[in-house]
Scaffold this motif. Structure first.
Motif, short mmCIF file in Angstrom:
data_model
loop_
_atom_site.label_atom_id
_atom_site.label_comp_id
_atom_site.label_asym_id
_atom_site.label_seq_id
_atom_site.Cartn_x
_atom_site.Cartn_y
_atom_site.Cartn_z
N THR A 21 0.84 -1.11 0.22
CA THR A 21 -0.04 -0.10 0.00
C THR A 21 1.07 1.15 0.02
O THR A 21 0.42 2.62 0.29
CB THR A 21 -0.72 0.53 1.00
N ASN A 22 2.14 0.95 -0.27
CA ASN A 22 3.25 2.30 -0.72
C ASN A 22 3.03 3.42 0.93
O ASN A 22 3.52 3.91 0.72
CB ASN A 22 2.35 2.87 -1.60
N GLN A 23 3.02 2.61 2.23
CA GLN A 23 3.43 3.59 3.08
C GLN A 23 4.91 4.34 4.05
O GLN A 23 4.93 4.02 4.97
CB GLN A 23 2.30 2.92 4.12
N LEU A 24 5.35 2.85 3.08
CA LEU A 24 6.92 2.78 3.04
C LEU A 24 7.75 3.66 3.11
O LEU A 24 8.65 3.24 1.66
CB LEU A 24 7.89 1.39 3.89
N PRO A 25 7.41 4.76 1.60
CA PRO A 25 7.74 5.18 1.06
C PRO A 25 9.70 5.86 0.95
O PRO A 25 10.73 5.97 0.23
CB PRO A 25 7.38 6.79 0.77
N LEU A 26 9.80 5.98 2.72
CA LEU A 26 11.43 6.38 2.96
C LEU A 26 12.47 5.13 3.05
O LEU A 26 13.22 5.23 2.37
CB LEU A 26 11.18 7.05 4.70
N MET A 27 11.55 3.92 3.09
CA MET A 27 12.73 2.56 3.08
C MET A 27 12.46 2.18 1.17
O MET A 27 13.23 1.46 0.68
CB MET A 27 12.27 1.82 3.93
N ILE A 28 11.44 2.05 0.67
CA ILE A 28 11.08 1.35 -0.42
C ILE A 28 10.06 2.51 -0.92
O ILE A 28 9.38 2.51 -0.99
CB ILE A 28 11.06 0.35 -0.37
N GLU A 48 -6.94 -3.39 14.12
CA GLU A 48 -6.54 -3.02 13.39
C GLU A 48 -5.26 -3.41 13.62
O GLU A 48 -4.71 -3.63 14.91
CB GLU A 48 -6.37 -2.10 12.93
N VAL A 49 -3.94 -3.61 12.77
CA VAL A 49 -2.85 -3.67 13.25
C VAL A 49 -2.20 -1.89 12.17
O VAL A 49 -2.48 -2.06 11.17
CB VAL A 49 -1.90 -4.44 11.69
N SER A 50 -1.37 -0.89 12.60
CA SER A 50 -1.06 0.51 12.79
C SER A 50 0.04 -0.15 12.93
O SER A 50 1.20 -0.31 13.94
CB SER A 50 -1.88 1.40 13.79
N LEU A 51 0.65 0.56 11.57
CA LEU A 51 2.00 1.59 11.13
C LEU A 51 2.09 2.42 12.26
O LEU A 51 1.94 3.02 12.19
CB LEU A 51 2.44 1.84 10.45
N LEU A 52 3.17 2.45 13.37
CA LEU A 52 3.42 3.42 14.62
C LEU A 52 4.59 4.39 13.44
O LEU A 52 4.36 5.56 13.81
CB LEU A 52 4.03 3.22 15.54
N ASP A 53 5.64 3.47 13.22
CA ASP A 53 7.14 4.14 12.63
C ASP A 53 7.87 3.69 12.40
O ASP A 53 7.88 2.11 12.00
CB ASP A 53 7.95 4.67 13.68
N TYR A 54 8.63 3.83 10.93
CA TYR A 54 9.66 2.52 10.74
C TYR A 54 10.58 4.53 10.66
O TYR A 54 10.47 5.57 10.31
CB TYR A 54 9.22 2.68 9.69
N PHE A 55 12.17 3.69 10.18
CA PHE A 55 13.16 4.53 9.78
C PHE A 55 14.38 3.74 10.67
O PHE A 55 14.48 2.40 10.43
CB PHE A 55 13.09 5.21 11.45
N SER A 56 15.52 4.62 9.49
CA SER A 56 16.79 3.53 9.11
C SER A 56 17.64 3.80 10.76
O SER A 56 17.34 4.92 11.27
CB SER A 56 17.29 4.43 8.56
N ILE A 57 18.13 2.36 10.94
CA ILE A 57 19.06 1.98 11.57
C ILE A 57 20.39 2.13 11.59
O ILE A 57 21.35 1.38 12.30
CB ILE A 57 18.80 1.27 13.63
N THR A 58 20.48 1.94 9.94
CA THR A 58 21.79 1.47 10.03
C THR A 58 23.44 2.40 10.53
O THR A 58 24.88 1.33 10.47
CB THR A 58 21.82 1.92 8.43
N GLU A 59 23.28 3.39 10.69
CA GLU A 59 23.92 4.11 10.89
C GLU A 59 24.96 3.80 12.85
O GLU A 59 25.84 3.61 12.82
CB GLU A 59 23.96 5.82 11.04
N ASP A 60 23.60 3.35 13.64
CA ASP A 60 23.58 2.28 14.78
C ASP A 60 24.69 1.43 14.13
O ASP A 60 25.34 1.72 15.60
CB ASP A 60 22.21 2.64 14.83
N PHE A 61 24.64 1.16 13.53
CA PHE A 61 25.43 -0.64 13.52
C PHE A 61 27.07 -0.49 12.90
O PHE A 61 27.35 -1.32 12.89
CB PHE A 61 24.81 -1.17 13.09
N ILE A 62 27.60 0.95 12.50
CA ILE A 62 28.50 0.82 11.96
C ILE A 62 29.90 1.43 13.07
O ILE A 62 29.70 2.13 13.86
CB ILE A 62 28.93 1.81 10.96
#
Length: 161
Positions: A16-23, A147-161
């Motif tokens: 449903t295109n609700q993750l545009p920052l990721m994909i 229902e299932v709601s999307l609360l948040d999504y974000f990159s955590i890549t920098e935390d693992f470097i």
């Protein structure tokens, strides 16, 4: 926890295109795609996505009224290591590779367990795969009886470097 249901939630929010920052808006979404000797959760256009639902340590405040049991140490990281390396290897032919840490509660920021005898090895594998281009993301859902709601999504890549 139903990890298969978590994949269905992720699929819905991708579809449903609700993750545009990721994909980006995917035109092709396929589940359970083989890559080498691994089966990864999703292939969306030129991006592999592997969903992990960390259950080793729920990162929630636990009240004094809740009794917890000591559990034996978890040492079965082979599948995780195989999947993250398959993601890294896929970047030879694909645009993106994402390891998506999925929570069905509001986890403000995922912190991997570091008190395991495999932690250093797994951490090295993750760091190497990120250096090859694998992205680490976090997604939080809220589940209610209706229902299932999307609360948040974000990159955590920098935390693992």
């Amino acid at each position: 926890m139903n990890q298969n249901a978590a994949n269905r939630y992720v699929e819905h929010f991708i579809f449903t295109n609700q993750l545009p920052l990721m994909i980006s808006n995917g035109t092709t979404l396929k589940r359970e795609q083989s890559l080498g000797n691994s089966k990864l959760d999703f292939w969306v256009d030129n991006t592999y996505i592997e969903v992990k639902t960390p259950l080793l340590n729920l990162q929630l405040p636990i009240g004094n009224h809740i009794k917890t049991k000591k559990v034996s140490e978890f040492n079965s990281f082979e599948r995780f290591v195989k999947h993250i390396n398959a993601l890294a290897d896929s970047l030879q032919e694909n645009e993106k590779a994402i390891l998506l840490n999925c929570f069905i509660y509001d986890n403000k920021h995922f912190i991997p367990s570091r008190n395991n005898k495999c932690s250093n090895f797994v951490g090295e594998q993750v760091t190497n795969c990120i250096k090859k281009g694998v992205e680490m993301w976090q997604i939080n859902f809220q589940i209610t009886p209706t229902e299932v709601s999307l609360l948040d999504y974000f990159s955590i890549t920098e935390d693992f470097i």
